[in-house]
Write a protein that holds these residues in place. Structure first.
Motif, PDB file in Angstrom:
ATOM      1  N   LYS A   1     121.767 119.861   0.523  1.00 57.59           N
ATOM      2  CA  LYS A   1     120.368 119.704   0.931  1.00 57.59           C
ATOM      3  C   LYS A   1     119.484 120.332  -0.141  1.00 57.59           C
ATOM      4  CE  LYS A   1     120.797 123.826   3.842  1.00 57.59           C
ATOM      5  NZ  LYS A   1     120.631 124.384   5.206  1.00 57.59           N
TER       6      LYS A   1
ATOM      7  N   ASP B   1     123.124 109.932   7.361  1.00 59.24           N
ATOM      8  CA  ASP B   1     122.447 109.881   8.653  1.00 59.24           C
ATOM      9  C   ASP B   1     122.315 108.446   9.143  1.00 59.24           C
ATOM     10  OD1 ASP B   1     122.176 112.634   8.518  1.00 59.24           O
ATOM     11  OD2 ASP B   1     120.201 112.523   7.554  1.00 59.24           O
ATOM     12  N   ALA B   2     122.027 107.519   8.231  1.00 55.93           N
ATOM     13  CA  ALA B   2     121.907 106.115   8.623  1.00 55.93           C
ATOM     14  C   ALA B   2     123.245 105.571   9.130  1.00 55.93           C
ATOM     15  CB  ALA B   2     121.417 105.293   7.432  1.00 55.93           C
TER      16      ALA B   2
ATOM     17  N   LYS C   1     123.920 111.977   0.866  1.00 52.42           N
ATOM     18  CA  LYS C   1     123.331 112.828   1.898  1.00 52.42           C
ATOM     19  C   LYS C   1     121.837 112.994   1.710  1.00 52.42           C
ATOM     20  CE  LYS C   1     123.238 115.833   5.282  1.00 52.42           C
ATOM     21  NZ  LYS C   1     123.451 115.415   6.684  1.00 52.42           N
ATOM     22  N   ILE C   2     121.388 113.283   0.499  1.00 45.81           N
ATOM     23  CA  ILE C   2     119.958 113.516   0.307  1.00 45.81           C
ATOM     24  C   ILE C   2     119.172 112.211   0.373  1.00 45.81           C
ATOM     25  CG2 ILE C   2     120.414 115.571  -1.085  1.00 45.81           C
ATOM     26  CD1 ILE C   2     119.683 113.924  -3.561  1.00 45.81           C
ATOM     27  N   ARG C   3     119.841 111.076   0.180  1.00 47.05           N
ATOM     28  CA  ARG C   3     119.170 109.778   0.372  1.00 47.05           C
ATOM     29  C   ARG C   3     119.230 109.328   1.822  1.00 47.05           C
ATOM     30  NH1 ARG C   3     122.030 108.029  -4.489  1.00 47.05           N
ATOM     31  NH2 ARG C   3     123.434 106.860  -3.102  1.00 47.05           N
ATOM     32  N   GLU C   4     119.792 110.186   2.681  1.00 45.08           N
ATOM     33  CA  GLU C   4     119.887 109.958   4.126  1.00 45.08           C
ATOM     34  C   GLU C   4     120.785 108.765   4.464  1.00 45.08           C
ATOM     35  OE1 GLU C   4     115.949 109.664   5.673  1.00 45.08           O
ATOM     36  OE2 GLU C   4     115.481 111.774   5.311  1.00 45.08           O
ATOM     37  N   GLU C   5     121.684 108.405   3.558  1.00 39.70           N
ATOM     38  CA  GLU C   5     122.630 107.337   3.869  1.00 39.70           C
ATOM     39  C   GLU C   5     123.642 107.781   4.921  1.00 39.70           C
ATOM     40  OE1 GLU C   5     124.498 105.686   0.453  1.00 39.70           O
ATOM     41  OE2 GLU C   5     122.627 105.479  -0.688  1.00 39.70           O
TER      42      GLU C   5
END
Length: 256
Positions: free
Chosen positions: A216, A122-123, A116-120
């Motif tokens: 987050k 969201d990707a 989540k914090i690496r935005e995977e």
């Protein structure tokens, strides 16, 4: 996590919504078999040895306490029956749940939180991939399957440990201990324990996944999410255990 009443209600609603999404996504195809096998093996590898080691003192304490009590009451022949009943009905699901939440759940939460914090996450959503179907469902199913299998392991190790301590340390009769196994316990107790383990595994997997997906604040936020997932899971497990035990006593007639 917010400590305000509205924040607590919001998080509770989001957690329940995730549970419904997992249930709704469960029959969707294709099933992520490879992810499920990897997660099941990982959860089992980090929980088998601690679970076996924890179940030995659990069975020993139960055997010693019950052996002392039955000796005072003059009912030594029921020591095996009471020990098996306590291990099978209560100790096994609780030990399994605590280890699944404490070892497997933290790993699941940390993994999803790091994604989540690496935005995977969201990707994946941008690419049209449902993270619940791809990541959460295999982990929840893995927790459930491993919890059921570990419950059987705890039952065997706990009963064996109780037998050893009762016979060796308290000079119990081996034949009487073994012969009284089915005096109080019944097959429905085993099925109830397995059902508890299944539900506890689902709770641990869903809570860990929810806290991981909502992490987050960088690495510190992931650490906080892991701690919160363990606390929330333990609270839910004890409440669920009380409810399921109360329902079981009302539905299944007990042996006298």
């Amino acid at each position: 996590m917010s400590l305000s009443p509205t924040g607590a209600l919001r998080h509770s609603g989001s957690l329940f919504a995730l549970a419904l999404d997992v249930l709704r996504t469960l029959p969707r195809r294709p099933f992520q078999a490879r992810e499920f096998i990897q997660q099941a093996w990982f959860v089992a590898s980090v929980t088998i040895l601690p679970t076996a080691l924890v179940s030995i003192p659990f069975g020993a304490v139960i055997a010693l306490q019950i052996g002392s009590l039955t000796r005072q009451l003059g009912a030594q022949s029921f020591a095996g029956a009471a020990s098996v009943l306590a291990v099978l009905r209560e100790a096994s699901p609780i030990v399994t749940a605590l280890l699944i939440a404490g070892a497997g759940g933290t790993a699941i939460c940390a993994d999803l939180g790091a994604r989540k914090i690496r935005e995977e996450i969201d990707a994946m959503q941008v690419l049209g991939i449902d993270p619940i179907h791809r990541l959460v469902v295999p982990r929840v199913l893995a927790s459930m399957v491993v919890a059921v299998l570990l419950n059987g392991l705890v039952s065997v190790v706990g009963v064996a440990g109780g037998y050893f301590f009762n016979v060796v340390l308290q000079n119990g009769t081996p034949g009487a201990y073994l012969a009284s196994f089915t005096t109080l316990a019944q097959l429905s107790d085993l099925w109830a324990a397995e059902l508890k383990a299944l539900v506890f595994g689902a709770i641990a997997g869903i809570v860990a996944s929810y806290k991981g997906l909502t992490a987050k604040g960088g690495p510190k936020g992931v650490g906080d999410a892991v701690n919160q997932s363990v606390v929330i899971t333990f609270m839910l497990l004890f409440v669920t255990n009380f409810v399921m035990t109360a329902v079981y006593f009302q539905v299944v007639p007990q042996r006298g």
